[in-house]
Design an enzyme around this catalytic site. Structure first.
Site, PDB file in Angstrom:
ATOM      1  N   LYS A  13       0.830  -1.216   0.000  1.00 51.23           N
ATOM      2  CA  LYS A  13       0.000   0.000   0.000  1.00 51.23           C
ATOM      3  C   LYS A  13       0.867   1.271   0.000  1.00 51.23           C
ATOM      4  O   LYS A  13       0.607   2.202  -0.750  1.00 51.23           O
ATOM      5  CB  LYS A  13      -0.932   0.030   1.221  1.00 51.23           C
ATOM      6  CG  LYS A  13      -1.889  -1.140   1.308  1.00 51.23           C
ATOM      7  CD  LYS A  13      -2.848  -0.992   2.480  1.00 51.23           C
ATOM      8  CE  LYS A  13      -2.186  -0.986   3.835  1.00 51.23           C
ATOM      9  NZ  LYS A  13      -1.593  -2.273   4.264  1.00 51.23           N
ATOM     10  N   ARG A  88      -9.886   1.060   8.115  1.00 48.11           N
ATOM     11  CA  ARG A  88      -9.378  -0.246   8.498  1.00 48.11           C
ATOM     12  C   ARG A  88     -10.421  -1.074   9.231  1.00 48.11           C
ATOM     13  O   ARG A  88     -10.164  -2.193   9.623  1.00 48.11           O
ATOM     14  CB  ARG A  88      -8.183  -0.060   9.416  1.00 48.11           C
ATOM     15  CG  ARG A  88      -6.919  -0.680   8.864  1.00 48.11           C
ATOM     16  CD  ARG A  88      -5.793  -0.231   9.749  1.00 48.11           C
ATOM     17  NE  ARG A  88      -4.642  -1.056   9.627  1.00 48.11           N
ATOM     18  CZ  ARG A  88      -3.529  -0.663   8.993  1.00 48.11           C
ATOM     19  NH1 ARG A  88      -3.473   0.483   8.387  1.00 48.11           N
ATOM     20  NH2 ARG A  88      -2.485  -1.446   8.999  1.00 48.11           N
ATOM     21  N   ARG A 124      12.010  -5.599   5.207  1.00 48.73           N
ATOM     22  CA  ARG A 124      11.660  -4.178   5.107  1.00 48.73           C
ATOM     23  C   ARG A 124      12.480  -3.341   6.089  1.00 48.73           C
ATOM     24  O   ARG A 124      12.646  -3.707   7.243  1.00 48.73           O
ATOM     25  CB  ARG A 124      10.172  -3.992   5.400  1.00 48.73           C
ATOM     26  CG  ARG A 124       9.763  -2.522   5.411  1.00 48.73           C
ATOM     27  CD  ARG A 124       8.315  -2.350   5.128  1.00 48.73           C
ATOM     28  NE  ARG A 124       7.483  -2.567   6.304  1.00 48.73           N
ATOM     29  CZ  ARG A 124       6.164  -2.406   6.294  1.00 48.73           C
ATOM     30  NH1 ARG A 124       5.531  -2.063   5.183  1.00 48.73           N
ATOM     31  NH2 ARG A 124       5.459  -2.630   7.386  1.00 48.73           N
ATOM     32  N   ARG A 157      10.964  -1.585  11.690  1.00 48.98           N
ATOM     33  CA  ARG A 157       9.851  -1.152  12.531  1.00 48.98           C
ATOM     34  C   ARG A 157       9.619  -2.148  13.660  1.00 48.98           C
ATOM     35  O   ARG A 157       9.742  -3.350  13.455  1.00 48.98           O
ATOM     36  CB  ARG A 157       8.579  -1.041  11.672  1.00 48.98           C
ATOM     37  CG  ARG A 157       8.315   0.364  11.198  1.00 48.98           C
ATOM     38  CD  ARG A 157       7.241   0.423  10.151  1.00 48.98           C
ATOM     39  NE  ARG A 157       6.023  -0.305  10.499  1.00 48.98           N
ATOM     40  CZ  ARG A 157       4.953  -0.357   9.705  1.00 48.98           C
ATOM     41  NH1 ARG A 157       4.971   0.276   8.544  1.00 48.98           N
ATOM     42  NH2 ARG A 157       3.894  -1.025  10.065  1.00 48.98           N
ATOM     43  N   ARG A 168      -0.920  -8.709  13.366  1.00 49.69           N
ATOM     44  CA  ARG A 168      -1.405  -7.732  12.383  1.00 49.69           C
ATOM     45  C   ARG A 168      -2.185  -8.428  11.277  1.00 49.69           C
ATOM     46  O   ARG A 168      -3.196  -7.909  10.796  1.00 49.69           O
ATOM     47  CB  ARG A 168      -0.220  -6.938  11.792  1.00 49.69           C
ATOM     48  CG  ARG A 168       0.288  -5.878  12.755  1.00 49.69           C
ATOM     49  CD  ARG A 168       1.686  -5.444  12.425  1.00 49.69           C
ATOM     50  NE  ARG A 168       1.793  -4.797  11.132  1.00 49.69           N
ATOM     51  CZ  ARG A 168       2.924  -4.718  10.418  1.00 49.69           C
ATOM     52  NH1 ARG A 168       4.031  -5.280  10.876  1.00 49.69           N
ATOM     53  NH2 ARG A 168       2.951  -4.098   9.272  1.00 49.69           N
TER      54      ARG A 168
HETATM   55  P1  ADP Z   1       0.750  -2.024   7.735  1.00 51.19           P
HETATM   56  O1  ADP Z   1      -0.331  -1.744   6.743  1.00 51.19           O
HETATM   57  O2  ADP Z   1       1.991  -2.575   7.103  1.00 51.19           O
HETATM   58  O3  ADP Z   1       0.281  -2.833   8.920  1.00 51.19           O
HETATM   59  P2  ADP Z   1       0.671   0.715   8.758  1.00 51.19           P
HETATM   60  O4  ADP Z   1       1.836   1.623   8.831  1.00 51.19           O
HETATM   61  O5  ADP Z   1      -0.449   1.077   7.839  1.00 51.19           O
HETATM   62  O6  ADP Z   1       1.299  -0.694   8.373  1.00 51.19           O
HETATM   63  O7  ADP Z   1       0.046   0.513  10.220  1.00 51.19           O
HETATM   64  C1  ADP Z   1       0.837   0.210  11.340  1.00 51.19           C
HETATM   65  C2  ADP Z   1      -0.045   0.120  12.594  1.00 51.19           C
HETATM   66  O8  ADP Z   1      -0.661   1.409  12.829  1.00 51.19           O
HETATM   67  C3  ADP Z   1      -1.227  -0.843  12.514  1.00 51.19           C
HETATM   68  O9  ADP Z   1      -0.861  -2.156  12.863  1.00 51.19           O
HETATM   69  C4  ADP Z   1      -2.208  -0.214  13.531  1.00 51.19           C
HETATM   70  O10 ADP Z   1      -1.828  -0.519  14.851  1.00 51.19           O
HETATM   71  C5  ADP Z   1      -1.999   1.263  13.328  1.00 51.19           C
HETATM   72  N1  ADP Z   1      -2.946   1.839  12.336  1.00 51.19           N
HETATM   73  C6  ADP Z   1      -2.638   2.340  11.103  1.00 51.19           C
HETATM   74  N2  ADP Z   1      -3.751   2.803  10.483  1.00 51.19           N
HETATM   75  C7  ADP Z   1      -4.790   2.585  11.345  1.00 51.19           C
HETATM   76  C8  ADP Z   1      -6.191   2.827  11.301  1.00 51.19           C
HETATM   77  N3  ADP Z   1      -6.786   3.370  10.223  1.00 51.19           N
HETATM   78  N4  ADP Z   1      -6.936   2.469  12.373  1.00 51.19           N
HETATM   79  C9  ADP Z   1      -6.382   1.924  13.450  1.00 51.19           C
HETATM   80  N5  ADP Z   1      -5.069   1.656  13.563  1.00 51.19           N
HETATM   81  C10 ADP Z   1      -4.258   1.978  12.534  1.00 51.19           C
END
Ligand code: ADP
Length: 221
Positions: A13, A88, A124, A157, A168
């Site tokens: 993404k 999400r 990553r 990370r 996740r």
């Molecule tokens: P990835 O898609 O690789 O899991 P992100 O950087 O999008 O990585 O998200 C990392 C973390 O941030 C998620 O596991 C969650 O804890 C939090 N997060 C990100 N976007 C949201 C969202 N829209 N709602 C709730 N938590 C979020």
């Protein structure tokens, strides 16, 4: 135009959002990046978020929406934006529907297999300053361990560790995956095979964006 990117962690993404930003000029809005920024700043909101992120759970909707609303209100989002990591869950999707948007909505479902996700996330590395993303094999930085863009030391990370990745993936399957059907009912979803190389995925996404916007292929370059 609003582009929504759905897909498991590691589905690409962030890479697709960055490609659309640089090709079409739409700002890339990553709730993950916004949350990590809040965590780095040690704001009250960031402290709450850090513990949820470290467990592979979603951060609570109120916190995420506060950050997102503030970001969407900025001038650069007037023409549209690319949303990476939002919505999400169902509550977030319902909320997004109430946030004004005049242009077309395009949803991409980046479909990826678990083996590919595990391999990508293990390799990553990210820049803690500008959030640029690298892959140790497929997209290494020019100088090992250093961000090409801003020269900061790259990190793995905290949530890219195997035990958190598993959580996740579970969170994604339970909360986010069901949104595909919701958007598909509106005819807005394009499923993309995201197992292949980033260039192929990006090319396909751009082809669809151009088609939806009625531009001849490649005119948005
Ligand atoms: P990835 O898609 O690789 O899991 P992100 O950087 O999008 O990585 O998200 C990392 C973390 O941030 C998620 O596991 C969650 O804890 C939090 N997060 C990100 N976007 C949201 C969202 N829209 N709602 C709730 N938590 C979020």
């Amino acid at each position: 135009m609003r582009v929504i990117l759905l897909g498991a962690p590691g589905s690409g993404k962030g890479t697709v959002a960055e490609a659309l930003r640089s090709a079409c000029g739409y700002p890339k809005i990553s709730t993950g990046d916004l949350l990590r920024e809040a965590v780095r700043e040690k704001s009250a909101l960031g402290l709450v978020a850090a513990s949820q992120m470290g467990k592979g759970a979603l951060v609570d909707d109120a916190t995420v929406l506060a950050l997102l609303n503030e970001r969407l209100a900025r001038d650069d989002c007037r023409r549209g934006c690319v949303l990476d990591g939002f919505p999400r869950n169902l509550a977030q999707a319902e909320c997004l529907d109430t946030i004004g948007n005049s242009g077309p909505e395009i949803v991409f479902d980046l479909v990826v297999s678990v083996d590919v996700v595990l391999e990508r996330l293990a390799n990553r590395r990210t820049c803690p300053r500008c959030e640029a993303i690298y892959h140790l094999v497929a997209k290494p930085p020019k100088t090992p361990g250093v961000c090409d863009v801003c020269g900061t030391a790259l990190v793995q990370r905290n949530d890219d560790k195997p035990e958190v990745i598993r959580e996740r993936l579970k969170t994604h399957a339970a909360k986010t995956e069901p949104l595909v059907a919701r958007y598909a009912a509106r005819g807005a979803v394009h499923a993309i095979d995201a197992d292949g190389p980033a260039e192929t995925v990006v090319r396909e996404v751009r082809r669809i964006v151009d088609a939806v916007l009625g531009r001849p292929d490649g005119a948005g370059k």
